[in-house]
Design an enzyme around this catalytic site. Structure first.
Site, PDB file in Angstrom:
ATOM      1  N   TYR A   8      10.241  -5.841  -4.844  1.00  0.00           N
ATOM      2  CA  TYR A   8      10.226  -7.104  -5.593  1.00  0.00           C
ATOM      3  C   TYR A   8       9.049  -7.172  -6.557  1.00  0.00           C
ATOM      4  O   TYR A   8       9.161  -7.666  -7.668  1.00  0.00           O
ATOM      5  CB  TYR A   8      10.214  -8.292  -4.633  1.00  0.00           C
ATOM      6  CG  TYR A   8      11.590  -8.590  -4.129  1.00  0.00           C
ATOM      7  CD1 TYR A   8      12.577  -9.045  -4.999  1.00  0.00           C
ATOM      8  CD2 TYR A   8      11.932  -8.369  -2.809  1.00  0.00           C
ATOM      9  CE1 TYR A   8      13.851  -9.301  -4.547  1.00  0.00           C
ATOM     10  CE2 TYR A   8      13.209  -8.613  -2.349  1.00  0.00           C
ATOM     11  CZ  TYR A   8      14.173  -9.079  -3.225  1.00  0.00           C
ATOM     12  OH  TYR A   8      15.444  -9.316  -2.791  1.00  0.00           O
ATOM     13  N   GLU A  44      15.697   6.312  25.995  1.00  0.00           N
ATOM     14  CA  GLU A  44      16.379   5.998  24.744  1.00  0.00           C
ATOM     15  C   GLU A  44      16.726   4.518  24.612  1.00  0.00           C
ATOM     16  O   GLU A  44      16.548   3.928  23.551  1.00  0.00           O
ATOM     17  CB  GLU A  44      17.670   6.844  24.652  1.00  0.00           C
ATOM     18  CG  GLU A  44      18.456   6.633  23.377  1.00  0.00           C
ATOM     19  CD  GLU A  44      19.639   7.608  23.259  1.00  0.00           C
ATOM     20  OE1 GLU A  44      19.644   8.630  23.965  1.00  0.00           O
ATOM     21  OE2 GLU A  44      20.533   7.341  22.453  1.00  0.00           O
ATOM     22  N   ASP A  75      20.295   9.805  26.373  1.00  0.00           N
ATOM     23  CA  ASP A  75      21.705  10.052  26.657  1.00  0.00           C
ATOM     24  C   ASP A  75      21.985  11.548  26.579  1.00  0.00           C
ATOM     25  O   ASP A  75      21.351  12.265  25.790  1.00  0.00           O
ATOM     26  CB  ASP A  75      22.607   9.332  25.643  1.00  0.00           C
ATOM     27  CG  ASP A  75      22.644   7.819  25.886  1.00  0.00           C
ATOM     28  OD1 ASP A  75      22.225   7.398  26.987  1.00  0.00           O
ATOM     29  OD2 ASP A  75      23.086   7.096  24.979  1.00  0.00           O
TER      30      ASP A  75
END
Lengths: 357, 554, 554, 357
Positions: free
Chosen positions: A97, A187, A239
């Site tokens: 911006y 995780e 996982d």
């Protein structure tokens, strides 16, 4: 002002100087930028992480595709110079911006991210040292570690159930004291809360780190510093699928994309605890079928130099052969406490060669 | 329930050609209201153009279409051709399978069904006779005759209802003919578009057309060059069948087979006759009438094995690339145009043909559909526009098979392009009765592709240069904007003053190059064709119509 | 370069129909090697079927196709029809525009071009004469005659080369005819498929076909019911044009106009004549020859305003839904089939027609493409299979416009479905010369849609019931699995014992309903049709051929 | 055991009883489940949030589509009963894996979520009270508030730059002490860090809440409790687009989807501070064009009873007319500090009627 910030200022000035010199000689100026292409990202066998090679690209004032980027680099350079001078930080979005007022703007956020990275590699200075921070917070940490941020001191076991959140400015935080014997990163936040609920921090005398998926830069920096400064082993439990493997590997050996800062982010001594393909077999875990994309990803990993260790080669091949993957939380099949009561003690004891509870 | 055989055959009948086509008018192309009228225009205009060409006159054709009621029109047509001798008038207009165009010659019409078909349609839909005016040279005298005729369907002949001579100082023929169940349309298949394309394919013709609203269009000729008279071309040995030879043998007066072959076929020399005699063992001095099918077949098989000179092509008279470009430019006012007339080729071994192609890009090229210009394919055979059945046509097939993106046209269908293709041949292989599409013979399709790709390369070069010039300009703009930024920001970063940088700026913008390219893009001036459009004045309609009837052509 | 007018007309010629079609054989449907042969089969088979039907004989047709060389075949065709009297043989086979079928009657052929066209093609491609055998009743006597004939193209007549009588104890006709430039194919457009479909559309016919490999197919008839003799139907007033009336007036012997109208048109009563006279003021007692076009037009306009009974339909003889189902079942062995014969309708106000439709699903329905069965549309007009030009046909259009998903067919193109549609009319509105597609007249398309949707609803019901039965079984299984779980878990939750629950289980599984549905799905037994296929024995080929030549039909 | 947990146990037992009763009467058992369909979600004008109406659906043992869900409800019921009994919690994901051992499993996570919600509305007990917790942590909180979780007491101004993370178990946390005068919640963590960096917590004596997009259940519960227990005004500042509006509105008046628990989650007195369409005009902010989907969403909001106040109607209409939207961080156009130095003081002072610094 800290020393690395002074270095940053000098390098920024030098970048401007280089262009001016050429103009004075009536030559078309150009900048040399270390290539971030795959061909220039090299795995360092000794350091055990990716770093950038010697190849460089040119950004010339005389090239229609390059001049805009060159102008953007100069503008970002001046913005950073100001930030470092007044000792503040800004997010990439804020800079986007702010750039509205510049002589040359950005078409989109991605473009400004790319230019920032160009400056990082060209000057050899990280964006954090240039005052630019990512929006995202890092992981949650629970356990006995005392930290100091500005004037505030606190212990990550005394901050409520959600623990301590690693801020993007982690490099400004001092590690004051800790007596933990290890660090376990997981995780998912589900697993993090499970471990907090089962008091794993006390039972294993460990820091618990809840990664929330792929580890943020701040999280990787925290783990690296914790590993260096606390001198304790780091374990990662994710996982059991290619994505879980790779979340661990990025913490261990860094990502290719950030090859230029891996020397500060990678923790080559961290260890992947599981879920492995062997765990799936040994614990008879509930699984999902590997999708085509999973298999393709596993094959990619097998060819990746970071995975060349026998352990990884064996586990990847086994998972492809099994054709199945399993989540961390799938141990719940045996009851909610099973993972803390059985899995972690078994696996960590095996590595450390002694009981941990 | 069994019936006797002879009883069955009591109903056995023999029909005349007129009776047959009365029952099967779709075989003459008369199906659908719009198509029927376009076919009528086609038959009358091609007849006029052919007639003028045969005697070397610049054609001047006048057509007026008046609306008499719903789907009911009166058509007045007149030309400045050689006219028709009195004795032939009923044959031309009232007898099917009669005509002067059964020779092996490049012509627009061909079947001996055109005029008589129009008369049949008129009579079937209105019951009215037609009025014919013919002005022709009888010896050294100019003669004018006006006839009112009907077609006797049962006999396939004409009936003269009325006849009167008149004085005239020129030649030409004209017809006044009424139709019902037809309709006039401005669509791509309609009569107006047919005329417009005729003018593009025949820049030497002048056509004045007054449409049913009274609006009068005058298409002036783009050239005063009279097209050369096409010549009859003898069939080439590679193109004849055994049946053709037997047919020739039956119709000849020649005494010897070899003379028949040498005189009826092209490229058959005495040496070739000898070669055939030796190879087949057939006595070349035999009487033609005694030639058997086996012998004819043996001769044809021998033809296939022998080498002959390519078929003669002096009979083929293309429009010429220059004339095509003229026609295209003046009608379409394109931004860019190009055309090509290729060398003659042969298909099926023995029928020679010439392909001509043109491309117009930008301006009024393409068809305006809504507010968008879409590509149009203008198909011609022997200069005659092909209006229907475009799907299966060799021209469509050839053009669709071209990868237009290679020529800078990303999406042919939606580009402002007109592609013009004309096939010239003594024997255009039409696909169907209506002669509205050309069979996709391998050699023809290949030749159309080659021709079009050749000129498409020129188009590509034009489009590319135009784009490149635009790019160079955009490129310069970028440098003018950004060089100052880089230098100003660098100075700020280095905490130094902004230096002088004009020389570097000059180097990176390449101004000279841009000027050069712009020069290369300039097109020659085009003078737009004079299509005079006269709106009817705001008087009552009958008045306008009356005024026109006084036109001396009718 | 100017030429004299009379010079131009020196080349003026008049052609016979044979000459004309010799130059334009594509107008007879002879274009392409496969199509040409299929058209030959079509012409010969439809002639035989029409001939048998006219005298009420169950057709028995034998065709043998022998390969003589590349694209070169000998075709032998024979039937058991009424035969052709000696005097008419050359007219039927060697004269174009001659025939017995110009009446307003439901028939397969219609143009007087069929047989003579085949002979023309044979002669053009091989130069050979054809051999005709005809056995017919001459008074009370049976006569056999064999002729070898050629077609004199220039005169459009036959030339008898050879003629001999022979004794016979039955009627019938046969031809031996040679072709070159044609080819035999097993594709959907080929001759074999044409025969297969003919048998489906004509279950009363027996066809024996021996293909070029020597394989012999015997299609036995599925029914012994002789189809009723179609009757001539007088044109309906709503369907005639002014031109038709003038044409009738010219050809009549009637003395009074009113008698002509009443006798030549259907549904025109004395009362109607009076009405016409009053409305138009035309004297109905006038001699027909004196009727003017204006008067004819006035009469036709009056016809349009008047109410007439619908056109008579007793002349139309459909196949019948039962026969269609038989034909479909025995050839396709479907899992489900249904057919419908609709009531007569009229198109263009005055031409009556009947639509018949059938659907076969599963089994051998559809066409096997690779390993998948795709939908096939079998189009028929007056029982004749339509093979070409399916894109523009009313049948295709109607079927494609149906939303098949509403009838349980998710993707028509890829479903194992054969859809059969037959249009019966004295005047099928064919789209083109080849009579291979039916014009999409609004009324016809609507009627085909209605007919097909009606039977498609039956198909939908079958598919739905089949699916529902499967669903009910799956449903029961679910309850058997889950009811115990709910009750056990409820007991655990309530901390109580598990109660007895057999009665509730019985209530929720609906066993009786399932049994009932299964019964409803049973199809009647189908006896597969006897298509005897005899492979040639492994002797040398000439032997097989000789054996066949002894067949007494030739 | 807390009282609301005892109520939960009794209601679970009752659900089993209802089925058994019918079986004993040889009738096909069914359960009545309050409908969660849009037709039964009713905006309560007085309470100023959505709640469920009287409409109920039936889940019958005799319906092939319903019996599986009925079986699943019974299994989930027994699982929750056990959790409450042993005073533990589990994530939905963990339950999903535990369900592997049940007589009837779930096809996917969504299915188990739906069944859980069915039980919540049927028994009128929230999932948190049944021991089931979402995985996601809540917002970050920075500022002067002292909390106690189990035995640990801490102040959210003394926990490092990232502040306090609201845990899913926020109902077990005690609010011990606070002297703040207001609460300001912001949509992005970028804005949260900007406010921390500019010391807004001291300058405005406020709690700063970093929502991280759509507010989690825990965040909404925290804001509601803070509003009730600290008795201070709550302000929400989000991106100026329909999504930012609605993030605020869900905090204020609750979501339709959670109509059955809004009485505990909604904070009807909270105020939307901005970014409004008027702000876009008044501050001449950098904007993006509204996409079709934005306009469609704005129109939906205009018709939503929660937005019926004049303020909302005016701002929504103005935004559609403008055709533009703006992000929170777009104030950076005027410099990084502008939003804290100018925007917040202006807006809040205007509402409170006095200067706040």
């Amino acid at each position: 002002m800290m020393k690395h910030k002074e270095i940053a200022l000098n390098k920024l000035r030098g970048m401007g100087d280089e262009v001016l010199e050429k103009i004075l000689q009536e030559e078309v100026p150009s900048l040399k930028i270390p290539s971030r292409g795959t061909g220039n990202i090299i795995y360092n066998q000794d350091k055990r992480y990716f770093e950038l090679g010697e190849r460089k690209g040119t950004r010339s004032l005389g090239n229609v595709k390059q001049i805009k980027k060159m102008a953007q680099m100069m503008c970002v350079g001046n913005f950073c110079k100001e930030l470092v001078n007044i000792q503040k930080t800004a997010t990439m979005r804020e800079m986007y911006y702010v750039s509205e007022g510049w002589d040359v703007g950005f078409d989109n956020q991605q473009e400004s991210n790319n230019i920032t990275e160009d400056i990082e590699v060209t000057l050899g200075v990280s964006r954090e040292n240039l005052g630019l921070l990512p929006e995202e917070d890092g992981a949650s940490v629970y356990g006995d570690i005392t930290l100091r941020d500005d004037d505030v001191e606190f212990n990550a076991k005394k901050l409520g159930k959600s623990g301590y959140t690693i801020p993007p400015t982690i490099d400004d935080v001092e590690f004051v004291d800790s007596n933990v014997e290890r660090i376990i990163a997981v995780e998912t936040m589900g697993m993090y809360h499970r471990m907090v609920q089962e008091k794993a921090y006390d039972r294993f005398n460990t820091l618990i780190v809840g990664l929330k998926g792929q580890a943020a830069r701040a999280t990787r920096r925290f783990i690296r510093r914790a590993s260096d400064e606390l001198q304790v082993p780091v374990y990662i439990c994710n996982d059991g699928d290619p994505w879980g493997f790779h979340i661990a590997m990025v913490i261990i050996s860094g990502s290719a994309k950030l090859a230029h800062v891996n020397h500060d982010l990678a923790t080559p001594d961290a260890k992947f605890l599981g879920v492995t393909a062997s765990d799936i077999e040994n614990y008879d875990l509930p699984t999902d079928k590997l999708k085509d994309i999973d298999v393709a990803r596993l094959k990619e990993l097998a060819a990746d130099p970071r995975y060349k260790a026998d352990f990884w080669q064996t586990e990847i091949k086994k998972m492809i052969k099994l054709g199945r993957k399993a989540e961390q939380q799938s141990f719940s099949k045996y009851g909610l406490e099973y993972i803390v009561d059985n899995y972690f003690p078994n696996k960590i004891s095996a590595i450390e060669g002694k009981p941990i509870e | 329930m069994e019936r006797d055989t002879s009883e069955l055959f009591e109903e056995f009948k023999e029909l005349t050609a007129s009776e047959f086509f009365r029952r099967n008018k779709q075989m003459l192309g008369f199906s659908g209201k719009i198509r029927s009228l376009t076919i009528v225009f086609h038959e009358l205009i091609t007849n006029s153009l052919d007639a003028c060409e045969e005697v070397g006159i610049l054609p001047d054709i006048t057509i007026e279409l008046k609306r008499l009621g719903k789907d009911h029109y009166l058509l007045k047509h007149a030309d400045n051709g050689p006219g028709i001798p009195e004795d032939y008038i009923t044959k031309v207009y009232c007898q099917m399978f009669a005509g002067s165009k059964f020779r092996n010659i490049q012509s627009r019409g061909q079947q001996g069904l055109g005029c008589s078909g129009c008369v049949l349609l008129s009579q079937m839909t209105t019951g009215q006779p037609v009025k014919i005016r013919s002005r022709y040279k009888d010896g050294n005298e100019l003669k004018g005759i006006e006839m009112t005729v009907k077609l006797d369907v049962k006999k396939n002949t004409g009936i003269i209802l009325n006849k009167k001579e008149f004085e005239t100082d020129r030649t030409g023929s004209g017809i006044e003919i009424e139709f019902k169940d037809v309709s006039y349309s401005m669509s791509e298949q309609g009569a107006y578009e047919y005329i417009r394309r005729t003018v593009i394919g025949n820049p030497h013709a002048r056509i004045v057309f007054k449409d049913p609203t009274g609006r009068k269009y005058t298409f002036e000729r783009a050239t005063d060059k009279i097209p050369p008279l096409p010549k009859e071309v003898l069939p080439h040995p590679k193109g004849v069948t055994a049946d053709d030879i037997i047919y020739l043998c039956k119709g000849t007066n020649k005494k010897r087979f070899k003379n028949l072959l040498m005189d009826s076929l092209s490229r058959v020399s005495a040496a070739k006759i000898k070669e055939i005699q030796e190879a087949t063992g057939i006595d070349m001095n035999k009487r033609p009438k005694s030639i058997t099918w086996k012998e004819a077949e043996a001769v044809v098989q021998q033809f296939d094995k022998m080498k002959f000179m390519a078929p003669p092509t002096n009979g083929l008279k293309p429009i010429g690339s220059e004339q095509i470009e003229k026609g295209i430019n003046e009608i379409l006012l394109p931004e860019f145009s190009t055309a090509i007339t290729r060398k003659p080729q042969a298909y099926r071994g023995g029928v020679s043909f010439i392909v001509e192609a043109g491309i117009a890009y930008g301006g009024n090229s393409g068809r305006l559909i809504g507010s968008q210009r879409k590509a149009e394919i203008m198909r011609f055979a022997n200069r005659v526009p092909l209006t229907f059945d475009q799907g299966s046509c060799a021209i469509t097939e050839a053009l669709k098979s071209i990868d237009w993106r290679r020529y800078g046209v990303r999406d042919l269908d939606n580009a402002p392009i007109s592609v013009f293709v004309n096939i010239i041949s003594t024997n255009v292989p039409y696909l169907s009765t209506g002669k509205q599409s050309v069979a996709p013979e391998e050699e023809i399709v290949r030749e159309i592709r080659q021709a079009t790709m050749k000129i498409a390369r020129k188009l590509e070069k034009y489009i590319r240069t135009k784009k490149a010039a635009k790019n160079e300009e955009m490129r310069a703009k970028i440098f003018e904007d950004l060089v100052p930024v880089v230098i100003k920001q660098s100075a700020l970063l280095a905490e130094k003053d902004v230096p002088e940088y004009n020389k570097v700026m000059d180097e990176v913008t390449h101004k000279a190059k841009i000027m050069d390219m712009k020069n290369r893009l300039k097109q020659p001036e085009i003078k737009p064709m004079e299509v005079k459009t006269e709106e009817p004045e705001m008087r009552i309609k009958t008045e306008i119509e009356e005024e026109l009837s006084e036109d001396e052509n009718f």
